[in-house]
Write an enzyme that holds these catalytic residues in place. Structure first.
Site, PDB file in Angstrom:
ATOM      1  N   TYR A 133       0.854  -1.189   0.000  1.00  0.00           N
ATOM      2  CA  TYR A 133       0.000   0.000   0.000  1.00  0.00           C
ATOM      3  C   TYR A 133       0.900   1.252   0.000  1.00  0.00           C
ATOM      4  CZ  TYR A 133      -3.683   3.175   1.870  1.00  0.00           C
ATOM      5  OH  TYR A 133      -4.575   4.198   2.086  1.00  0.00           O
ATOM      6  N   LYS A 162      -1.707  -1.344  -4.073  1.00  0.00           N
ATOM      7  CA  LYS A 162      -2.628  -0.210  -4.146  1.00  0.00           C
ATOM      8  C   LYS A 162      -1.760   1.038  -4.145  1.00  0.00           C
ATOM      9  CE  LYS A 162      -5.985   2.567  -1.655  1.00  0.00           C
ATOM     10  NZ  LYS A 162      -6.806   2.836  -0.468  1.00  0.00           N
TER      11      LYS A 162
END
Lengths: 259, 259, 259, 259
Positions: A133, A162
């Site tokens: 992330y 992400k």
């Protein structure tokens, strides 16, 4: 491969600042009914840094139980501490998440080498599929692309990233170098259609908290090659993103800090 | 409306650091032969802040003369001083440019109100079609969207904006609010296809200096709805943009500073 | 060696945005009567980036003429262009300034090597004593200490540096490495006493435009070892600096942008 | 009032990445023998964000036990979560710290109002004297001066602030507005003498880990009005700070991330 629109859902609290289990279970139903592809529990919108270790476990348990396998659940298990991250990652796996998503250490700004070893240590200590992330808005730095590439090449446990940098150039580079191998997911609502156009596999976006159907519609339009429609939804989402999400995020933060 | 791929071409100098007229004329031919939609003369790649007032006039004259109406020429006429910007803008119009492109004052960081009055003063003192140039990498700030919207609403002389923020969200907002009225042009090479997908009218990108045909191909592929091809070219350009343009920019700057 | 408090005085304009010669001459008298150690003409407060080449020459001529040798005049002669900087530096010397002060190129962010060659080219083309002006707030970058050290070691024409980074650590390092050789001048009003305490030679500070006597008093108190008094004046100046200078700077910028 | 030089001491770990109690006790002895005025346990150099709740408690217990009242111990008790911060603050008080020092929430960037309520909630839930810790390098933002002023005015439990912004102007403003009421402590090694000159009460600086006696000498020189000596020590510390502390910090971070 992780694909489609995931909602990084909020964590509801009651007036005593305790986790509101009932509201959380309703939220899960609401999102599943909206056609969402999956849930990201304890992301930034889930306010993970404000929750204790035990509270995080409880949230994961409730969401996994309520979802009951209908859609994938990706659990946020990041602490600044490698040790604590490993511990919660293991517990999340036992609880039954389909994968975990891990923001890098916050507060300090680790070197590329430190970032590599942080993630490598977590991977080697666990069996759970992991999404990286990247969220410079909150951590203060971007995870270098070389670190992500090296981790993805060395460890098949890395199944996606992400990216919330807001930079289509970074997402383009991730697609170019890793797009055949792991899921590249847009992390900001303004980038869903541009990222899909370049070959991204989906999106995990705050705006899905307020407009889950619209996000799913955009994804469907794209898959069905209705590009004019996808474009129009994206421009609408840009506006929502500016107006609603930013105000919303602020509210949720205020809520916490006033407890 | 300004549409397609424009090259913000470099300014060639000789060993004595004088403008190399012959090389400049050859450059114009080269780009026109590459199928470029138009020329942006004295943009950042043209190193405008390093040139004196008289040198800038000379560059504009040579390019307009050599182009001879085959493609549009957009001339950069920005100084930090409103007065000097007005003066060169008038002369550029007399020289025969099709439009001018104006970066906001650099060095100081003007307030939104000051930015509005700077552009309004230029518009009211001249008759030339104007593109606004947002380039935070060099000026240190973004021109607020409200200022751009107000200028575009009040003055039909504003015909477009080149946005080099690198943020697709800004470009999306510009398209949403002004895209029916003025040309929205991507200003960074990583954004050509994503911006076109959202409804942008074209791009003015440094990478067109080194790969003009590839940029034109991408635009053609998009117009012909060959999206897979457009995607592949964009990912290739991302790579070129990272590797070649950044190195190239640096070289051009070194060239100047060593004179 | 340059020592004491210098005022980077503003440039007065009339309603037609022309240089107001009379007001400028009165300003010079006012500052000399206030006991100021010297004048810095066409610094940031003098709004040099907003003035044309000819206007800058005129301002320098008026100030040198009016001062008539009573205090030193240091003239700002910076353009982004090396060539134009050399030209104005030569003219400033002919006009009769005691030294020049040169901010590095703005807009582009030169590499250390480019910065070195920019200054070296100016030095080799002229005979005038030079102060380097580090002002990251406006240029967007700090001149690396290595570049300043190398220039000061190789060229005795470098006689000082005005550092407006606001970082006492940078000023401390400049004092440690160059303080015996060239003048180290604080460039922000909050740093006068702290910088003098560490061995700085003086200050060139915007707040001297509004409180020249107070700045001179602080310097005198320090030289006379009245440290409690110096401390109290500094804290008062901090307050003035926050409240008056920032508001003032903004006004002067508005003034210009509305012309 | 907290005065003098405090060391934000590191936390020693063994090869298994467990807290090394023996080394920690030796460290306490070492610093007390160096003449340090007090210990700051679990500051940034103590790597608090990398330690679990239980580990933090253990470190505080060991340090309080070993110090045994010979110098004050200030314990770092910050989490991003208000709740966890309150819990550890209470336990630290029971363990016997003399005061706590609390960095504001990291990861999210709270609004001024949220910051106020975070600290107010901690104060109202506990009885322990509190120092605020401003450290924008790691949190990504400065605590606004208005928030600090309001807290210090409303709550006598606030006894000081450590400011690691590196900006003498901020420290000057803190001294001007609060210096008669609470301890203003410099938080970066380059600012010790400049801050003392303006009226600061002491310093909590990483460089004291490697040069505790030198820092104490600087403080003594200042109190004895040996200003030339203080100046020379400060310039030496600047150099150490650049070379040793930054390298040291990096090592400690690497150490952690490789566990």
């Amino acid at each position: 491969m992780i694909e489609g629109i995931f909602v990084p859902h909020v964590t509801p609290f009651d007036d005593a600042e305790e986790i509101n289990e009932e509201a959380l279970r309703e939220l899960v139903e609401h999102f599943i009914n909206s056609g969402i592809y999956g849930l990201v529990t304890l992301g930034s919108n889930g306010e993970f840094p404000y929750l204790s270790y035990e509270e995080r476990k409880r949230v994961l348990k409730i969401v996994v139980d309520q979802t009951n396998g209908r859609v994938p659940v990706i659990g946020g298990t990041a602490f600044s501490s490698t040790k604590e991250t490993i511990a919660l990652t293991k517990e999340a796996w036992d609880i039954g998440v389909d994968a975990v998503i891990i923001a890098p250490p916050y507060y300090f700004k680790p070197s590329p080498r430190e970032l590599y070893y942080h993630y490598a240590a977590i991977i080697e200590a666990t069996d759970v599929p992991i999404l990286i992330y990247n969220v410079p808005k909150f951590t203060g730095y971007n995870i270098p692309l070389e670190v992500i590439n090296r981790l993805a090449e060395e460890y098949s446990q890395i199944i996606g990233i992400k990216d919330s940098s807001g930079l289509i150039s970074r997402i383009g580079e991730l697609i170019r170098t890793l797009g055949d191998k792991i899921s590249i997911l847009a992390g900001t609502g303004d980038l869903i259609y541009p990222a899909l156009s370049l070959g991204a596999h989906g999106a995990v976006v705050a705006v899905a908290n307020v407009a889950p159907r619209l996000c799913v519609d955009l994804y469907s339009a794209f898959k069905e090659k209705k590009f004019e429609r996808a474009k129009r939804i994206q421009l609408k989402l840009n506006y929502l993103n500016e107006v609603v999400v930013k105000r919303y995020n602020q509210l949720s933060a205020i809520k916490e800090s006033m407890n």
